[in-house]
Design a protein around this motif. Structure first.
Motif, PDB file in Angstrom:
ATOM      1  N   TYR A 147      41.568  21.329  27.619  1.00 44.63           N
ATOM      2  CA  TYR A 147      40.847  22.132  28.728  1.00 44.63           C
ATOM      3  C   TYR A 147      40.466  20.236  29.860  1.00 44.63           C
ATOM      4  O   TYR A 147      40.001  19.565  29.617  1.00 44.63           O
ATOM      5  N   ARG A 148      40.534  20.702  31.039  1.00 43.07           N
ATOM      6  CA  ARG A 148      40.311  19.880  32.218  1.00 43.07           C
ATOM      7  C   ARG A 148      38.159  20.214  32.641  1.00 43.07           C
ATOM      8  O   ARG A 148      37.299  21.225  32.955  1.00 43.07           O
ATOM      9  N   ASP A 181      37.376  14.394  32.605  1.00 44.59           N
ATOM     10  CA  ASP A 181      37.209  14.114  31.566  1.00 44.59           C
ATOM     11  C   ASP A 181      37.934  15.462  30.990  1.00 44.59           C
ATOM     12  O   ASP A 181      38.710  16.275  31.501  1.00 44.59           O
ATOM     13  N   THR A 182      38.784  15.447  29.719  1.00 45.12           N
ATOM     14  CA  THR A 182      39.922  16.217  29.245  1.00 45.12           C
ATOM     15  C   THR A 182      39.542  16.399  28.049  1.00 45.12           C
ATOM     16  O   THR A 182      38.865  15.080  27.017  1.00 45.12           O
ATOM     17  N   ALA A 189      36.510  18.333  14.942  1.00 50.08           N
ATOM     18  CA  ALA A 189      35.745  17.447  15.733  1.00 50.08           C
ATOM     19  C   ALA A 189      35.801  17.943  17.306  1.00 50.08           C
ATOM     20  O   ALA A 189      37.333  18.556  17.245  1.00 50.08           O
ATOM     21  N   ILE A 190      35.314  17.866  18.107  1.00 51.13           N
ATOM     22  CA  ILE A 190      35.094  18.189  19.710  1.00 51.13           C
ATOM     23  C   ILE A 190      35.733  16.568  20.184  1.00 51.13           C
ATOM     24  O   ILE A 190      34.877  15.535  20.056  1.00 51.13           O
ATOM     25  N   CYS A 191      36.518  16.367  20.927  1.00 46.12           N
ATOM     26  CA  CYS A 191      37.498  15.449  21.189  1.00 46.12           C
ATOM     27  C   CYS A 191      37.586  15.370  23.059  1.00 46.12           C
ATOM     28  O   CYS A 191      37.439  16.399  23.853  1.00 46.12           O
ATOM     29  N   VAL A 192      37.137  13.951  23.575  1.00 47.73           N
ATOM     30  CA  VAL A 192      37.076  14.032  24.743  1.00 47.73           C
ATOM     31  C   VAL A 192      37.885  12.698  25.292  1.00 47.73           C
ATOM     32  O   VAL A 192      36.882  11.450  24.840  1.00 47.73           O
ATOM     33  N   LEU A 203      31.724  25.008  26.891  1.00 42.46           N
ATOM     34  CA  LEU A 203      31.164  26.375  26.702  1.00 42.46           C
ATOM     35  C   LEU A 203      31.994  26.902  26.508  1.00 42.46           C
ATOM     36  O   LEU A 203      32.607  28.749  25.506  1.00 42.46           O
ATOM     37  N   HIS A 204      33.050  26.884  27.381  1.00 40.58           N
ATOM     38  CA  HIS A 204      34.410  27.653  27.653  1.00 40.58           C
ATOM     39  C   HIS A 204      35.136  28.159  26.703  1.00 40.58           C
ATOM     40  O   HIS A 204      35.467  28.764  26.708  1.00 40.58           O
TER      41      HIS A 204
END
Length: 258
Positions: free
Chosen positions: A4-5, A38-39, A89-92, A113-114
């Motif tokens: 997601y962007r 960011d991705t 994990a949430i990767c950024v 959130l989306h």
């Protein structure tokens, strides 16, 4: 794995309209920066602690993504959500500079959130996501709605779409981390001059390109002089506009083929 962007934004104008407790109310035009984002994506992990993978200037507990998780969990009591974050994990991939007036942290929170709503089929409406996001930060609702351009008022919770062409921006960010609370405090103590409802309504009706063609950077953004007062090393950039409380500047990239 879906990616997601999380787009940056700039403030075409930012005018203070008053105060609400410790907060300043504002009238502003937010516009997405399509070329800067960011991705975010989820990645499996082996330990149960909440994990954010990426380059950040804060600890996990202070990160807007973690705050978004806590507010979302508190609202939904979703076992699937807690399980997701124990196993992933949430990767950024961080491209938006921090402390730069571009809304990077808010955009990351809204995008997270989306992602959770989509992946877990939580069934939350976009208005509900915006309400949850507003707990994280004043700019989050704008990013939740995903508008290219919007008038934002109140303390950021009122977001009204503006139908206009998306402008192509060039953005530059000095090597200077600006404290938003410090800029607002300086504004309130030294420069406080809120605009009227009539002036706010007039500005909100004008297309962004026309606004940028008719005012200079200090006229467009009430926080610019406050930022200069707090940070004398912040140099004026002729022909550029100041976004949010800074430190980024932007200008429209003109089509040389026209």
């Amino acid at each position: 794995m879906n990616r997601y962007r999380a787009y940056a934004k700039v403030n075409i104008f930012l005018k203070i309209t008053g105060t609400r407790g410790d907060y300043h109310t504002l009238s502003s035009r937010f516009m997405r920066v399509n070329s800067l984002f960011d991705t975010l994506w989820f990645e499996p992990k082996s330990t149960p602690e909440f994990e954010i993978r990426g380059t950040f200037d804060c600890d996990v507990a202070s990160n807007t993504i973690y705050k978004a998780y806590k507010y979302l969990l508190s609202d939904t009591h979703s076992h699937a959500l807690s399980t997701l974050m124990e196993t992933h994990a949430i990767c950024v991939d961080k491209k938006i500079p921090s402390f730069a007036g571009l809304g990077g942290g808010s955009s990351d929170a809204a995008t997270y959130l989306h992602m959770c709503n989509d992946r877990l089929d939580l069934g939350l409406s976009i208005d509900k996501l915006a309400l949850i996001g507003a707990n994280v930060g004043a700019d989050v609702p704008f990013f939740v709605y995903g508008y290219e351009s919007a008038n934002v008022s109140g303390i950021g919770e009122i977001v009204k779409q503006v139908n206009e062409p998306l402008l192509d921006f060039e953005v530059t960010t000095p090597e200077l981390q600006i404290s938003t609370p410090a800029v607002y405090r300086y504004y309130r103590e030294h420069l406080f001059a809120p605009i009227s409802e009539e002036e706010s309504a007039r500005l909100e009706a004008i297309p962004s390109r026309e606004i940028l063609a008719s005012v200079n950077s200090k006229e467009a953004n009430d926080l610019y002089n406050a930022a200069l007062g707090c940070y004398p090393e912040l140099s004026d950039k002729e022909g550029w506009f100041f976004s949010g409380s800074g430190s980024s500047f932007f200008r429209v990239r003109e089509d040389n083929n026209g």
